[in-house]
Scaffold this motif. Sequence first.
Motif, PDB file in Angstrom:
ATOM      1  N   ARG A  34       5.679 -41.737  22.047  1.00 13.40           N
ATOM      2  CA  ARG A  34       5.726 -42.648  20.903  1.00 13.40           C
ATOM      3  C   ARG A  34       5.442 -41.916  19.594  1.00 13.40           C
ATOM      4  NH1 ARG A  34       2.740 -45.689  17.520  1.00 13.40           N
ATOM      5  NH2 ARG A  34       0.843 -44.585  18.140  1.00 13.40           N
ATOM      6  N   LEU A  35       4.385 -41.102  19.598  1.00 20.94           N
ATOM      7  CA  LEU A  35       4.014 -40.414  18.357  1.00 20.94           C
ATOM      8  C   LEU A  35       5.030 -39.347  17.965  1.00 20.94           C
ATOM      9  CD1 LEU A  35       0.130 -40.026  18.535  1.00 20.94           C
ATOM     10  CD2 LEU A  35       1.485 -41.294  16.860  1.00 20.94           C
ATOM     11  N   VAL A  36       5.552 -38.608  18.932  1.00 20.36           N
ATOM     12  CA  VAL A  36       6.559 -37.591  18.605  1.00 20.36           C
ATOM     13  C   VAL A  36       7.782 -38.241  17.970  1.00 20.36           C
ATOM     14  CG1 VAL A  36       8.195 -35.955  19.593  1.00 20.36           C
ATOM     15  CG2 VAL A  36       5.810 -35.905  20.312  1.00 20.36           C
ATOM     16  N   GLY A  37       8.264 -39.342  18.545  1.00 16.35           N
ATOM     17  CA  GLY A  37       9.420 -40.023  17.968  1.00 16.35           C
ATOM     18  C   GLY A  37       9.147 -40.544  16.584  1.00 16.35           C
ATOM     19  N   ILE A  38       7.981 -41.135  16.374  1.00 13.03           N
ATOM     20  CA  ILE A  38       7.652 -41.717  15.068  1.00 13.03           C
ATOM     21  C   ILE A  38       7.449 -40.619  14.017  1.00 13.03           C
ATOM     22  CG2 ILE A  38       5.829 -42.950  13.823  1.00 13.03           C
ATOM     23  CD1 ILE A  38       5.574 -44.772  16.261  1.00 13.03           C
ATOM     24  N   ALA A  70       8.491 -37.400  13.951  1.00 13.04           N
ATOM     25  CA  ALA A  70       9.731 -36.681  13.628  1.00 13.04           C
ATOM     26  C   ALA A  70      10.667 -37.554  12.817  1.00 13.04           C
ATOM     27  CB  ALA A  70      10.412 -36.209  14.907  1.00 13.04           C
ATOM     28  N   THR A  71      10.796 -38.821  13.184  1.00 11.98           N
ATOM     29  CA  THR A  71      11.695 -39.718  12.462  1.00 11.98           C
ATOM     30  C   THR A  71      11.168 -40.010  11.070  1.00 11.98           C
ATOM     31  OG1 THR A  71      12.305 -40.722  14.579  1.00 11.98           O
ATOM     32  CG2 THR A  71      12.885 -41.917  12.576  1.00 11.98           C
ATOM     33  N   GLY A  72       9.863 -40.240  10.954  1.00  7.59           N
ATOM     34  CA  GLY A  72       9.294 -40.513   9.636  1.00  7.59           C
ATOM     35  C   GLY A  72       9.453 -39.340   8.684  1.00  7.59           C
ATOM     36  N   PHE A  73       9.217 -38.130   9.200  1.00  6.99           N
ATOM     37  CA  PHE A  73       9.383 -36.953   8.341  1.00  6.99           C
ATOM     38  C   PHE A  73      10.848 -36.759   7.947  1.00  6.99           C
ATOM     39  CE2 PHE A  73       9.944 -32.232   8.082  1.00  6.99           C
ATOM     40  CZ  PHE A  73       9.329 -32.087   6.845  1.00  6.99           C
ATOM     41  N   LEU A  93      13.614 -45.252  17.422  1.00 15.96           N
ATOM     42  CA  LEU A  93      12.519 -44.288  17.449  1.00 15.96           C
ATOM     43  C   LEU A  93      11.294 -44.787  16.695  1.00 15.96           C
ATOM     44  CD1 LEU A  93      14.528 -40.968  16.894  1.00 15.96           C
ATOM     45  CD2 LEU A  93      13.420 -41.723  18.999  1.00 15.96           C
ATOM     46  N   LEU A  94      11.500 -45.648  15.697  1.00 16.80           N
ATOM     47  CA  LEU A  94      10.381 -46.184  14.927  1.00 16.80           C
ATOM     48  C   LEU A  94       9.775 -47.432  15.559  1.00 16.80           C
ATOM     49  CD1 LEU A  94      11.616 -45.722  11.240  1.00 16.80           C
ATOM     50  CD2 LEU A  94       9.922 -44.371  12.466  1.00 16.80           C
ATOM     51  N   ASP A  95      10.284 -47.802  16.704  1.00 18.72           N
ATOM     52  CA  ASP A  95       9.743 -48.982  17.384  1.00 18.72           C
ATOM     53  C   ASP A  95       8.284 -48.725  17.770  1.00 18.72           C
ATOM     54  OD1 ASP A  95       9.676 -51.502  18.545  1.00 18.72           O
ATOM     55  OD2 ASP A  95      10.310 -50.745  20.502  1.00 18.72           O
ATOM     56  N   GLY A  96       7.408 -49.633  17.424  1.00 21.11           N
ATOM     57  CA  GLY A  96       5.984 -49.468  17.722  1.00 21.11           C
ATOM     58  C   GLY A  96       5.222 -48.748  16.633  1.00 21.11           C
ATOM     59  N   LEU A  97       5.786 -48.659  15.420  1.00 24.34           N
ATOM     60  CA  LEU A  97       5.105 -48.009  14.304  1.00 24.34           C
ATOM     61  C   LEU A  97       3.837 -48.762  13.930  1.00 24.34           C
ATOM     62  CD1 LEU A  97       5.144 -45.848  12.012  1.00 24.34           C
ATOM     63  CD2 LEU A  97       6.466 -47.512  10.659  1.00 24.34           C
ATOM     64  N   ARG A  98       2.738 -48.026  13.753  1.00 25.60           N
ATOM     65  CA  ARG A  98       1.465 -48.598  13.332  1.00 25.60           C
ATOM     66  C   ARG A  98       1.101 -48.072  11.943  1.00 25.60           C
ATOM     67  NH1 ARG A  98      -1.514 -46.795  18.943  1.00 25.60           N
ATOM     68  NH2 ARG A  98      -0.162 -47.983  20.385  1.00 25.60           N
ATOM     69  N   VAL A  99       0.175 -48.782  11.304  1.00 22.23           N
ATOM     70  CA  VAL A  99      -0.248 -48.364   9.968  1.00 22.23           C
ATOM     71  C   VAL A  99      -0.905 -46.994  10.013  1.00 22.23           C
ATOM     72  CG1 VAL A  99      -1.718 -48.950   8.004  1.00 22.23           C
ATOM     73  CG2 VAL A  99      -0.513 -50.763   9.247  1.00 22.23           C
ATOM     74  N   SER A 100      -1.675 -46.732  11.070  1.00 21.39           N
ATOM     75  CA  SER A 100      -2.352 -45.437  11.186  1.00 21.39           C
ATOM     76  C   SER A 100      -1.368 -44.284  11.333  1.00 21.39           C
ATOM     77  CB  SER A 100      -3.315 -45.454  12.370  1.00 21.39           C
ATOM     78  OG  SER A 100      -2.603 -45.717  13.584  1.00 21.39           O
ATOM     79  N   ASP A 101      -0.170 -44.587  11.816  1.00 22.92           N
ATOM     80  CA  ASP A 101       0.831 -43.522  11.983  1.00 22.92           C
ATOM     81  C   ASP A 101       1.334 -43.001  10.641  1.00 22.92           C
ATOM     82  OD1 ASP A 101       0.588 -43.875  14.708  1.00 22.92           O
ATOM     83  OD2 ASP A 101       2.277 -45.278  14.816  1.00 22.92           O
TER      84      ASP A 101
END
Length: 873
Positions: free
Chosen positions: A391-395, A397-400, A311-319
Amino acid sequence: MDIVVITSIVAGLFLVIGLAEPLAARLRLPFSVILAAVGILIGSGAAFFWSTELTDALNPVALAILNLPIRSNVFLYVFLPTLLFQVTLGMNLRRMLDDWVPILVLAVVAVVAATFAVGYALFYASALPLAACLLVGAIVSTTDPSAVVSIFRSIAAPKRLSRIIEGESLMNDAAAIALFGLFMGYVMSGVPDPDMGAAILGFPVLMLGGALTGIAIGRIAVGVMVLVARFELALISVSVALPYITYIVAEQLAGVSGVIAVLGAGLTLNLLGPGRLPPQSWNALREVWDLLAHWAGALIFILAALLIPRLLDGLRVSDLGLIAVVTLAAIAARAVILFGLLPLLARLRLSPRVERPYRTAILWGGLRGAVTLALALAVTESFRVPIEVKRLVGILATGFTLFTLMVQGTTLRWVIGRLGLDKLGPLDAALSQQVIAVALQQVREDMASTAEQYRLTRDTVRAEAKKFARRLDRAVEAAEASEEILDRDRVTLGLIALAGAERDLILERFRERAVSVRLADRILSNADRLIEATRSGGRLGYLRGARAGTGGGPRLRGAVFLHNRLRVSRPLARLTADRFEMLLAQRLILNDLHSFIDNRIRRIHGRRVADLLHDLLDRRGEELQQTLDGQRLQYPGYAEELERRFIRRTALRLEEREYTAMREDGLIGSELYQTLMQDIAGRRSDAEGRPKLDLRPRKQDLVRQSPLFADLDDRTVRQLARALVTRYTADGERIIRRDSPARSVFFIASGAVEMDLPGGPKRLGRGEMFGQIALLLKHPRRAEVRAIAPSTLLILDEARFLRLLKTSPVLQRAVRDSAAARGFDPEEVFAGRDWNTAPRGAATLEPDQTPDAATAEGTSDAPDRDARPQRPA
């Protein structure tokens, strides 16, 4: 995928589950945090070994882990129903219903607040459409029930507070998934700005429809279980199928919330199962579900954590900045609920007061987990959701989720320590020192008797005794130096221990079959209420809680209304029989509590406190016996039938114990033992049947036992019994309104009432009357009368009362005495009456035109009008 590899992976996951729990205890971290960390390590390790060229030996295992068929439906259709269903089976439903308002408000309002707070914060901070932002808010708004439960167990929070938070954490899963479904539909249809009115209107439809679906399927399942009740494994198998069938029917066929449907089915089984299924089968069913839920809860965390690298695949610094926005908005929304809504509910007396340290622990303990990751995975799997949104929903939710698990979860115990929630209060600390001193004194006495019994070597005994004596001396000194406990606090602590011992006795009697299966849950709920009332109110709280346990509550008031107004008697008969049986069971249990006071409480709190507890217990026993005597008077013979039933069940229990002892001693074989047990089971089934209660009162017996009618001859007694109208009243029901016209007199056959007189309240009990003064003076009622206990009243109309008064000197004396006691001149009360001529229509006491009890004047639910004449039922 090779079956050997799959089997190896599954076996490895169960091994991880077995080792994670002791590791969590050793590291003092939540179990879910350890599982998540292990899952992340496994997933990251598999990705590393598959991509590296260092070794190819582990490539098959790594590929098998990466290719595990983990989809969102696996979590939602396999694991989630299991977890929700098991929690509902373990809930004390009757206690949850006491706090349904704060649970429902926290579950729904907290989720909605978090959803919109996160959604709008993210909308202003990102380029995502509003529907997608609200979808993220719905995904991250639900807390993990297992994490919350473990938190409150670790800090020994008050039971009622724990119950509210556990109920909220369970229900908010359903609210979050319902909101997720609404906003997911908007995102997939490409609607950028959802219609909030439609969303708000659709939300309760999903919830209510799910509840009705679950209740209906649950009742059908209970009926099937009753049919196969003789076969324990078959009964358990039906229960295992129930949550999955319910979830699928609700989601796929009815189009309502599957989570709410599973909750409804589980609560229905929880409510109906103990009374309709064999006790041993019910206990076995609960044990199986405890194990299934433990496995499901652990697997859902590990498998969800395996998805985190994906789910964190494609994480960017801005995310990272957007993750911070989601985190701050979610915590702020929860803080508003905890520090704004909860105090408001407490002021409105809808929720217990929650201390600020506890609210802080709840705020920091709002961990997210597998449900959040499963919903995020569902978004990433949909081909109808835009790629950037997925992409953003996965990142996000997973980051939180990672933040709550790895930051909040790992620092939670430190926060609890800083708040002082892991320490004993001054009173408990002082009490603990005295408890230790008393316990060590008892141990020293037991050691001396043990050494003498086994003739141990004197030198060995002397050496160990010196060591123990030094420890005992230190304990005594600490007890003397500790903060002095006030007698009031000692009484409260003693009553809490006494209420706890009562609960233990109930469980023991239930195991011995002395307490009926159908009433065990209700009696235990009363015991829990008694403990909490004592903690909050001390001695007065204990007495109020004890009285509440013998009352009928809203259900009895509703049954009384149905009986008096609609002539529907079955609910009142069932609740009255239940109350009869509960009173008998409580009387048996109270008799055993005196020994607990002498053997345990006296040693810790002293003789004075123990004597006071004996007095309180005696007072409670007297009130209970008075209530039971009133029931006996009203329904003669029924209590004896229940006591005979208790004796039969006790004899069966003792007989079963003897056969078990004979088998353990080798006196009888297994085949004979099974035959004997089957015979006992058949006879026990017959003994469990409760005798039928006939609500029709034997008014002649009630009249004969009342001192007001002691001078009446048999013929007059028979006529009076036919003329009297019976009325049942529940605790708190208003019988007479102030300023209402006086048309009848009330005689108390059982129970008690309170008259709100101008000079102060006055209580009347069995064998007394009220309403006669206003009738004789021809004045409106000066007092309001309410029942202060479930009561049975006998009502006589004005004409027949005056006829009876003319011929009964005993009744005349009673009227004179009551008039004098209430400040009236007895001669003035009787003045103006022509005793030589009977009132019109009162030549006889025969009930040719007796008013119906339900339309007696002055009641809160009947208008002030003349009752339509009819013959009493």
